[in-house]
Scaffold this active site. Structure first.
Site, short mmCIF file in Angstrom:
data_model
loop_
_atom_site.label_atom_id
_atom_site.label_comp_id
_atom_site.label_asym_id
_atom_site.label_seq_id
_atom_site.Cartn_x
_atom_site.Cartn_y
_atom_site.Cartn_z
N LYS A 1 0.82 -1.20 0.00
CA LYS A 1 0.00 0.00 0.00
C LYS A 1 0.87 1.27 0.00
CE LYS A 1 -3.96 -2.28 0.57
NZ LYS A 1 -3.54 -3.69 0.66
C1 PLP Z 1 -4.19 -4.83 0.21
C2 PLP Z 1 -3.36 -6.02 0.15
C3 PLP Z 1 -3.60 -7.03 -0.79
C4 PLP Z 1 -4.75 -6.98 -1.75
O1 PLP Z 1 -4.58 -5.99 -2.74
P1 PLP Z 1 -5.83 -5.45 -3.57
O2 PLP Z 1 -5.30 -4.33 -4.37
O3 PLP Z 1 -6.84 -5.01 -2.56
O4 PLP Z 1 -6.32 -6.58 -4.39
C5 PLP Z 1 -2.74 -8.12 -0.82
N1 PLP Z 1 -1.71 -8.22 0.06
C6 PLP Z 1 -1.47 -7.28 0.98
C7 PLP Z 1 -0.34 -7.46 1.92
C8 PLP Z 1 -2.27 -6.14 1.05
O5 PLP Z 1 -2.00 -5.20 1.97
#
Ligand code: PLP
Length: 494
Positions: free
Chosen positions: A113
């Site tokens: 993120k």
């Molecule tokens: C948010 C997240 C995901 C999923 O990603 P999306 O874009 O919501 O599909 C997968 N792994 C981790 C560690 C995340 O923080």
């Protein structure tokens, strides 16, 4: 260059510039902003191959954010991708046992993120200036664990903004929760919801769709925006690392120019994999987009059957950031495969809201041929962490392991031998309990903090700053509420 406009997936008459779409987050009709036309790269791989992460990000983002000047965009990029990351490469590619792990967790909060949320606050403040916004921007965010901390870290003490994060009380890891409740900053607030991620996300959506409340806030000098992955300002920066990964494979002579690769992505809200799809549309030679789910396999079932059905039991898994039954960003793909028909998209989404499901037509299904889908059970996820660790010493987190397992599954089923990039979305330190108990059941889950040291020994990777920070930090946020009382928290904070 021609300006690129954005329209809503539910109303194609709406037309806004990138900066307006970033400020709004969600379209007023509840739809998601999508580019009128998906841009293509205007730089050749030969050139991209020698570019830094920041230069690549610029080459990609300028195609999407055409109302930003070169100076503005480069400034946002420089502020985002700096020493907050523990490596100059920003998103290094690790080759392990024939698979390439694109490590997207080297930022401040050690999950992918950060790739988008390090830059979103800057994109937003520039957007506010461009659109003469005088109001304070209030970011409301529902989190399955990682977005919350990354958004808090990104927006803390950014002038002209406030941020409120809602997380599911029993749906995040200990490290994730501690990271959020210890967040400093005069403009931040955090509340735990008695419910799951979908409850939190629905609560945030309901607040966004409440016109009366928006007016009340406007009278007080506030306007709402979102840091969730529905914001185009999050999606666009994520496209950059897929371009970067391909260029790096080329630079490292792992592939020939033009050689097709596959990409496997651990998927929750469908943001990360959609960014990979956009990268493909931009011209990156990606063959298959492998959508990997955990036991909440609503997306796997959708790709298998053409029916999206969230009416099922919600499972708490060891990959909590993917414990999601409503993958919001899928709407952008639905819109594309519906032939950019906003009425059709709107009807399908109404079906999801009212009855919890919708089905797509055969011609729409045919347009999903670029995707493959799979899922990993809890045992398979743990097994993948253990076997890769035993064989190579490389330790991955639970989310990454879901994708790595599904990638292997796809390879053996399809006999597709293309090289595969697995999006590695979190540091194993963030999910230390699940990771260590997967490696060996001699590790006891009771003491997460002792396990951090054990992980250091097993992986040979030093404890990231983000972990050292929470070991002694003071808890600053203790609010808790029911999912239908989120508006009160917002009112209380403002
Ligand atoms: C948010 C997240 C995901 C999923 O990603 P999306 O874009 O919501 O599909 C997968 N792994 C981790 C560690 C995340 O923080």
């Amino acid at each position: 260059m021609m300006g690129l406009y954005y329209k809503s997936t539910r109303d194609s008459r709406l037309r806004v510039k990138a900066s307006e779409a970033i400020l709004k987050g969600l379209a007023p009709d509840g739809g998601l902003f999508v580019p009128e036309k998906l841009p293509v790269l205007d730089v050749r791989m030969e050139e991209l191959k020698n570019m830094s992460y920041q230069e690549t990000a610029y080459a990609v983002m300028k195609q999407f954010l055409t109302d930003f000047t070169e100076e503005e965009l480069k400034d946002c990029i420089a502020r985002a991708y700096d020493a907050k990351f523990d490596t100059e490469e920003i998103a290094p590619l690790a080759k392990v046992d024939g698979t390439y792990y694109l490590e997207l967790f080297h930022g401040a909060t050690i999950a992918f993120k950060d790739m988008a949320l390090s830059i979103l606050p800057h994109l937003m403040t520039v957007s506010a200036k461009k659109n003469q916004v005088e109001n304070e921007i209030v970011i409301l965010t529902a989190t399955s664990g990682d977005t919350g901390k990354a958004a808090l870290a990104g927006f803390a003490d950014v002038k002209g903004t406030r941020i409120i994060v809602f997380y599911p009380k029993n749906g995040v890891s200990k490290v994730q929760e501690l990271q959020m409740v210890t967040q400093k900053g005069s403009n931040v607030d955090v509340a735990a919801i008695r419910g799951n991620f979908d409850d939190a996300q629905n609560g945030v959506k309901a607040i966004f769709e409440d016109r009366e409340f928006a007016q009340e806030l406007a009278d007080k000098g506030y306007q709402l925006s979102s840091a969730n992955s529905i914001n185009i300002g999050r999606l666009v920066p994520q496209v950059a690392y897929y371009v970067y990964a391909y260029a790096k494979l080329l630079a490292n002579e792992e592939i020939e120019d033009g050689e097709e690769i596959n990409v496997a992505v651990p998927t929750g809200n469908f943001g990360n994999i959609l960014a990979a799809y956009y990268a493909k549309q931009m011209g990156v030679p990606i063959a298959k987009l492998i959508c990997a789910s955990n036991e909440n396999k609503v997306l796997f079932d959708f790709f298998e059957t053409g029916t999206y059905d969230k009416n099922r039991e919600f499972v708490l898994t060891s990959s909590p950031s993917m414990d999601i039954l409503i993958s919001s960003n899928l709407e952008r793909l639905i819109y594309l495969i519906a032939g950019e028909d906003s009425e059709r998209t709107k009807a399908l989404m109404a079906g999801l809201k009212d009855g919890g499901s919708y089905g797509i037509t055969d011609d729409m299904r045919q347009r999903l041929a670029d995707f493959a889908a799979g899922y990993a059970t809890e045992e398979e996820t743990a097994g993948c962490i253990r076997s890769v660790c035993e064989k190579t010493g490389y330790v991955m987190d639970t989310h990454t392991a879901v994708a790595a397992h599904v990638c292997g599954q796809y390879r053996s089923k399809s006999k597709d031998t293309r090289k595969c990039v697995v999006a590695s979305t979190a540091s194993p330190y963030k999910f230390v309990k699940s990771v260590m108990t997967a490696i060996d059941d001699k590790y006891k889950p009771e003491d997460e903090f002792t396990l951090l040291e054990e992980l250091r020994k097993v992986s040979g990777v030093d404890m990231p700053q983000a972990i050292r920070d929470i070991l002694n930090a003071e808890v600053l946020h203790t609010k808790e509420c029911d999912a239908d009382k989120m508006k009160d928290i917002v009112n209380g904070f403002l």
